[in-house]
Design an enzyme around this catalytic site. Structure first.
Site, PDB file in Angstrom:
ATOM      1  N   ARG A 192      -7.493  -0.555  17.168  1.00  0.00           N
ATOM      2  CA  ARG A 192      -7.900  -0.247  15.802  1.00  0.00           C
ATOM      3  C   ARG A 192      -8.974  -1.278  15.471  1.00  0.00           C
ATOM      4  NH1 ARG A 192      -3.997   0.536  10.542  1.00  0.00           N
ATOM      5  NH2 ARG A 192      -4.774  -1.544  10.066  1.00  0.00           N
TER       6      ARG A 192
ATOM      7  N   LYS B  98       0.798  -1.240   0.000  1.00  0.00           N
ATOM      8  CA  LYS B  98       0.000   0.000   0.000  1.00  0.00           C
ATOM      9  C   LYS B  98       0.821   1.277   0.000  1.00  0.00           C
ATOM     10  CE  LYS B  98      -0.758  -0.201   4.984  1.00  0.00           C
ATOM     11  NZ  LYS B  98      -1.560  -0.847   6.034  1.00  0.00           N
TER      12      LYS B  98
HETATM   13  C1  LIG Z   1      -0.668  -1.666   6.600  1.00  0.00           C
HETATM   14  C2  LIG Z   1      -1.060  -2.946   7.197  1.00  0.00           C
HETATM   15  C3  LIG Z   1      -0.095  -3.934   7.385  1.00  0.00           C
HETATM   16  C4  LIG Z   1       1.373  -3.733   7.085  1.00  0.00           C
HETATM   17  O1  LIG Z   1       1.937  -2.872   8.043  1.00  0.00           O
HETATM   18  P1  LIG Z   1       3.508  -2.527   8.023  1.00  0.00           P
HETATM   19  O2  LIG Z   1       3.727  -1.820   9.306  1.00  0.00           O
HETATM   20  O3  LIG Z   1       3.729  -1.669   6.842  1.00  0.00           O
HETATM   21  O4  LIG Z   1       4.226  -3.820   7.939  1.00  0.00           O
HETATM   22  C5  LIG Z   1      -0.521  -5.146   7.904  1.00  0.00           C
HETATM   23  N1  LIG Z   1      -1.811  -5.355   8.220  1.00  0.00           N
HETATM   24  C6  LIG Z   1      -2.762  -4.412   8.067  1.00  0.00           C
HETATM   25  C7  LIG Z   1      -4.158  -4.726   8.467  1.00  0.00           C
HETATM   26  C8  LIG Z   1      -2.417  -3.176   7.556  1.00  0.00           C
HETATM   27  O5  LIG Z   1      -3.364  -2.244   7.412  1.00  0.00           O
END
Ligand SMILES: *Cc1c(COP(=O)(O)O)cnc(C)c1O
Length: 367
Positions: A139, A44
């Site tokens: 969250r 992302k």
């Molecule tokens: C963005 C995201 C990740 C990845 O997080 P990083 O800190 O970039 O490794 C994993 N799981 C969810 C649900 C996310 O939104």
């Protein structure tokens, strides 16, 4: 705005070295494999760019994951057969698109599962669901005591397959993954199996913030998946942002051009009101300064997250389109038109990769 290296020379420019990304992915995949943990590559922060997905897949990730359907669509056109995972909880309205684009989505709401179920049945597909459990970060996710009753209802929904449980940490609340909070997830998965409700094929123990625990060998047994973005792309774990040994921290670099170099005072001349963003700036008098303006600003990047890679340079501040540097300690003469390079933190990278004004170039990429 995808270009190969030959066509560059348009700045500002985000240089993404896919060979370094592949190396990082492979190193993390190998580390995780020794604990029987699979890795999903999270694209992302780089907008689901296909060259990034290709690098992660070459490094051995078992699925590509992104929080946006738009990004998953981009990936789908390049990797139709790779499992794609939607990370942000979908809304019921997105259900039809989700079952077409993603093999699996993360969920915590009954209304949404009903919509996904209907959409999956209509599309004659099976959609996999990873149920999110909130083990403390506040969250997304079901509170742990709601998981079993929720699953009892959800297993009856046609077209859906509960693939397992997942959790997310160190995102909103800053809660650090521990054997205790990840243990809650594993215990719930085992309890679902003991009651014969679902076989938890996936028990996903978080994001890059779980890596430290993994490196220390303290990830609870039973966690068999991690979803990694930042660590893989920027080469750092995300609890204290230390570089991870053996990973490249410069796979992504931002470059921009100098448009002014002048000797000026370090304190503005005149009465100080507000800056361009409504803040009242404060200055320390360091006498005359050799200053440079680089053609990049808040419309392109989060300037506070830039780390100059050239020596003797300090970031003084930025407005929408101008980055102010103190170049007094730079060895040599700084010239107009010169290109400076910067490392980026996650916020800066997110902004730069999303800004339409920042060109993207993939180094070592062969289509
Ligand atoms: C963005 C995201 C990740 C990845 O997080 P990083 O800190 O970039 O490794 C994993 N799981 C969810 C649900 C996310 O939104």
């Amino acid at each position: 705005m995808v270009a190969t290296e030959r066509v560059i020379k348009v700045y500002p420019l985000l240089r993404i070295d896919v060979a370094k990304l592949r190396h990082n992915a492979q190193t993390l995949v190998d580390l995780a494999k020794s604990f029987s943990i699979s890795i999903w590559g999270v694209t992302k922060v780089l907008g689901g760019a296909p060259p990034v997905g290709a690098a992660m897949l070459a490094g051995g990730v078992t699925a590509l994951a992104d929080s946006r359907l738009t990004n998953l669509r981009r990936l789908a056109s390049s990797f139709p057969d790779t499992p794609k995972v939607l990370l942000r909880l979908p809304s019921p309205r997105q259900a039809e698109a989700v079952v077409h684009i993603a093999a699996c989505s993360l969920n915590s709401e009954w209304t949404t599962l009903q919509a996904l179920s209907q959409a999956a049945v209509a599309a004659q597909r099976q959609h996999r669901v990873l149920l999110m459990v909130d083990v403390g970060d506040l969250r997304e996710g079901l509170w742990p005591d709601q998981v079993i009753p929720f699953v009892k209802r959800a297993i009856g929904l046609p077209g859906l397959q509960i693939a397992g449980l997942g959790t997310n940490l160190t995102c909103y609340g800053g809660v650090i993954p521990s054997p205790k909070n990840l243990g809650i997830l594993v215990d719930l998965a085992r309890e679902l199996e003991r009651q014969g409700l679902v076989q938890c094929e996936i028990v996903s123990g978080g994001n890059s913030s779980s890596l430290q625990l993994l490196q220390e060998g303290k990830i609870p047994r039973g966690i068999n998946n991690l979803r990694l973005g930042e660590s893989l792309i920027l080469g750092r774990e995300t609890v204290s942002r230390h570089p991870i040994a053996g990973l490249h921290t410069d796979a992504v670099v931002l470059q921009a051009e100098v448009v002014e170099v002048k000797q000026k005072p370090s304190v503005p001349v005149g009465h100080i009101g507000q800056d361009a963003f409504g803040n009242k700036p404060v200055f320390v008098d360091r006498g005359l300064q050799r200053r440079a303006i680089v053609a990049i600003g808040k419309q392109d990047v989060d300037p506070g997250g830039l780390a100059p890679l050239d020596p003797g340079i300090t970031v003084l501040g930025a407005s929408s389109d101008h980055l102010l540097l103190d170049v007094g300690a730079y060895p040599g003469k700084v010239k107009v038109g010169q290109v400076f390079s910067f490392g980026l933190n996650y916020a800066a990278l997110l902004a730069a990769s999303t800004s339409a004004y920042v060109h993207k170039v993939y180094k070592n990429y062969e289509e």
